[in-house]
Scaffold this active site. Structure first.
Site, mmCIF file in Angstrom:
data_model
loop_
_atom_site.group_PDB
_atom_site.id
_atom_site.type_symbol
_atom_site.label_atom_id
_atom_site.label_comp_id
_atom_site.label_asym_id
_atom_site.label_seq_id
_atom_site.Cartn_x
_atom_site.Cartn_y
_atom_site.Cartn_z
ATOM 1 N N SER A 164 68.971 -18.127 21.699
ATOM 2 C CA SER A 164 67.867 -18.603 22.530
ATOM 3 C C SER A 164 67.891 -17.851 23.857
ATOM 4 O O SER A 164 68.966 -17.507 24.365
ATOM 5 C CB SER A 164 68.050 -20.106 22.789
ATOM 6 O OG SER A 164 67.260 -20.512 23.885
ATOM 7 N N SER A 165 66.707 -17.635 24.391
ATOM 8 C CA SER A 165 66.639 -16.972 25.712
ATOM 9 C C SER A 165 67.362 -17.822 26.749
ATOM 10 O O SER A 165 67.840 -17.316 27.758
ATOM 11 C CB SER A 165 65.186 -16.774 26.135
ATOM 12 O OG SER A 165 64.491 -16.053 25.158
ATOM 13 N N ARG A 166 67.408 -19.135 26.515
ATOM 14 C CA ARG A 166 68.025 -20.033 27.496
ATOM 15 C C ARG A 166 69.558 -20.045 27.418
ATOM 16 O O ARG A 166 70.201 -20.583 28.307
ATOM 17 C CB ARG A 166 67.488 -21.461 27.323
ATOM 18 C CG ARG A 166 66.032 -21.607 27.774
ATOM 19 C CD ARG A 166 65.562 -23.056 27.770
ATOM 20 N NE ARG A 166 64.307 -23.222 28.461
ATOM 21 C CZ ARG A 166 63.108 -23.350 27.879
ATOM 22 N NH1 ARG A 166 63.015 -23.303 26.557
ATOM 23 N NH2 ARG A 166 62.005 -23.506 28.587
ATOM 24 N N GLN A 199 52.837 -24.705 29.101
ATOM 25 C CA GLN A 199 53.736 -25.434 28.203
ATOM 26 C C GLN A 199 55.020 -25.901 28.905
ATOM 27 O O GLN A 199 55.907 -26.455 28.268
ATOM 28 C CB GLN A 199 54.062 -24.599 26.964
ATOM 29 C CG GLN A 199 54.934 -23.389 27.213
ATOM 30 C CD GLN A 199 55.031 -22.503 25.981
ATOM 31 O OE1 GLN A 199 54.052 -21.885 25.565
ATOM 32 N NE2 GLN A 199 56.195 -22.444 25.366
ATOM 33 N N HIS A 209 64.298 -13.006 18.164
ATOM 34 C CA HIS A 209 62.972 -12.397 18.285
ATOM 35 C C HIS A 209 62.894 -11.109 17.455
ATOM 36 O O HIS A 209 61.901 -10.845 16.787
ATOM 37 C CB HIS A 209 62.686 -12.022 19.744
ATOM 38 C CG HIS A 209 62.621 -13.171 20.698
ATOM 39 N ND1 HIS A 209 63.531 -13.355 21.704
ATOM 40 C CD2 HIS A 209 61.731 -14.192 20.825
ATOM 41 C CE1 HIS A 209 63.217 -14.426 22.402
ATOM 42 N NE2 HIS A 209 62.142 -14.963 21.894
HETATM 43 P P1 AMP Z 1 60.236 -17.946 22.599
HETATM 44 O O1 AMP Z 1 60.262 -16.605 23.247
HETATM 45 O O2 AMP Z 1 61.441 -18.770 22.863
HETATM 46 O O3 AMP Z 1 58.927 -18.682 22.834
HETATM 47 O O4 AMP Z 1 60.266 -17.663 21.045
HETATM 48 C C1 AMP Z 1 59.335 -16.816 20.435
HETATM 49 C C2 AMP Z 1 59.462 -16.956 18.936
HETATM 50 O O5 AMP Z 1 60.782 -16.597 18.550
HETATM 51 C C3 AMP Z 1 59.224 -18.396 18.448
HETATM 52 O O6 AMP Z 1 58.487 -18.359 17.249
HETATM 53 C C4 AMP Z 1 60.626 -18.890 18.218
HETATM 54 O O7 AMP Z 1 60.716 -19.896 17.233
HETATM 55 C C5 AMP Z 1 61.322 -17.624 17.742
HETATM 56 N N1 AMP Z 1 62.764 -17.719 17.952
HETATM 57 C C6 AMP Z 1 63.419 -18.001 19.105
HETATM 58 N N2 AMP Z 1 64.749 -18.062 18.887
HETATM 59 C C7 AMP Z 1 64.940 -17.796 17.570
HETATM 60 C C8 AMP Z 1 66.084 -17.715 16.735
HETATM 61 N N3 AMP Z 1 67.312 -17.916 17.193
HETATM 62 N N4 AMP Z 1 65.900 -17.424 15.430
HETATM 63 C C9 AMP Z 1 64.649 -17.225 14.937
HETATM 64 N N5 AMP Z 1 63.526 -17.290 15.665
HETATM 65 C C10 AMP Z 1 63.665 -17.575 16.974
#
Ligand code: AMP
Length: 293
Positions: free
Chosen positions: A199-201, A75, A51
């Site tokens: 990833s947040s997960r 979602q 992020h």
């Molecule tokens: P999320 O909070 O998971 O919905 O992600 C928010 C944004 O961050 C989305 O556009 C994701 O594609 C991007 N994102 C999440 N993980 C990554 C990562 N490892 N590298 C680049 N962008 C990311």
């Protein structure tokens, strides 16, 4: 007031944090009056380096950077992790402040969906393959919330990550077909030291799941090598590796970047995305790599 860190001048800014649509509209109107180029980075929070890279890119692109932090319920499928999705708001706000973000929008679900929902999106085959196959309705929810965010922020630039390539492709279709007047940017995937896409997960992973998780990316790279060497690919080797590990395959394949259809024989001159999702226990991990032949 300005101060210096390693020769970089950092302007001390006040981070504006708003949770209501009314307040957001007021702040957006003020920002528009300054004539500054405005960027939006939509997120679900629990911010990590992926992020933060998106935010840094937004800073390069624009003079006013807004981040939304909203775990969008529409979602998530009924059995998914909505209630236990990580929420780390104060740390997220601190990170945004440190980076020099101008505005963070942190609405509640009630604020975003206070009205009746008479309109629903219906996405074409772009949402039937890959992640959409096992998450029916997910991308309709994504498009619904991103459409709202674009209308609320009216950004000049919006930045999304390649990590969610199918999401990016579908949002691009929405921007094109619904004439959102903005530039869409796809930022590269930020990885851990061993290749695992951030990833947040990832924080759900047990120690043993975390150890095996990078195998997804290794398999994607193996498919990429096969294609570059022989222009054909055979999934049996990587499938066997994944099946022998503790990861359970949801999908893995090579897809055209435009139509997101499964491609058996990649052709010279075309672009493809090698994409996959696996379960490590109950945690779903996704990853991909773009190739041009
Ligand atoms: P999320 O909070 O998971 O919905 O992600 C928010 C944004 O961050 C989305 O556009 C994701 O594609 C991007 N994102 C999440 N993980 C990554 C990562 N490892 N590298 C680049 N962008 C990311």
């Amino acid at each position: 007031m300005a101060f210096f860190i390693n020769n970089y001048q950092v302007d001390r800014k006040i981070l504006i944090v708003v949770s209501s649509i009314d307040d957001l509209r007021k702040e957006v109107a003020k920002a528009k009056l300054t004539g500054k180029k405005r960027a939006l980075v939509p997120t679900m929070g629990a911010l990590h380096k992926g992020h933060l890279a998106l935010i840094a890119q937004a800073m390069d692109e624009a003079d006013f950077v807004a981040v939304s932090i909203f775990v969008n319920p529409t979602q998530f499928l009924p059995h998914e992790d909505l209630s236990k999705y990580p929420r780390t708001l104060q740390t997220d706000l601190d990170a945004c402040k440190d980076l020099g973000v101008d505005l963070v929008f942190t609405p509640t679900a009630e604020e975003m969906y206070s009205q009746n929902q008479y309109i629903q999106f219906n996405i074409s085959h772009l949402a039937n393959q890959m992640c959409g196959k096992s998450r029916p309705g997910h991308f309709e929810g994504v498009v619904q919330v991103v459409n709202k965010l674009f209308n609320l922020f009216q950004p000049d630039v919006a930045i999304f990550g390649q990590k969610d390539f199918q999401q990016f492709r579908i949002i691009k279709a929405m921007v094109d077909e619904f004439n959102h007047p903005l530039k869409l940017i796809m930022a590269p995937i930020v990885r851990e030291y061993d290749g695992l896409a951030r990833s947040s997960r990832n924080r759900y992973l047990s120690e043993s799941e975390r150890k095996v998780a990078p195998l997804l990316y290794q398999c994607i790279k193996e498919i990429k090598d096969q294609i570059y060497q022989a222009r054909v690919y055979n999934l049996s080797g990587v499938t066997a590796k994944l099946n022998a590990s503790d990861l359970k395959i949801d999908y893995l394949g090579v897809y055209s970047v435009k139509e997101l259809t499964l491609v058996e024989k990649p052709e010279l001159g075309n672009s493809y995305v090698i994409a996959g999702a696996v379960y490590a226990g109950s945690t779903r991990l996704i990853d991909n790599e773009l190739i041009k032949l």
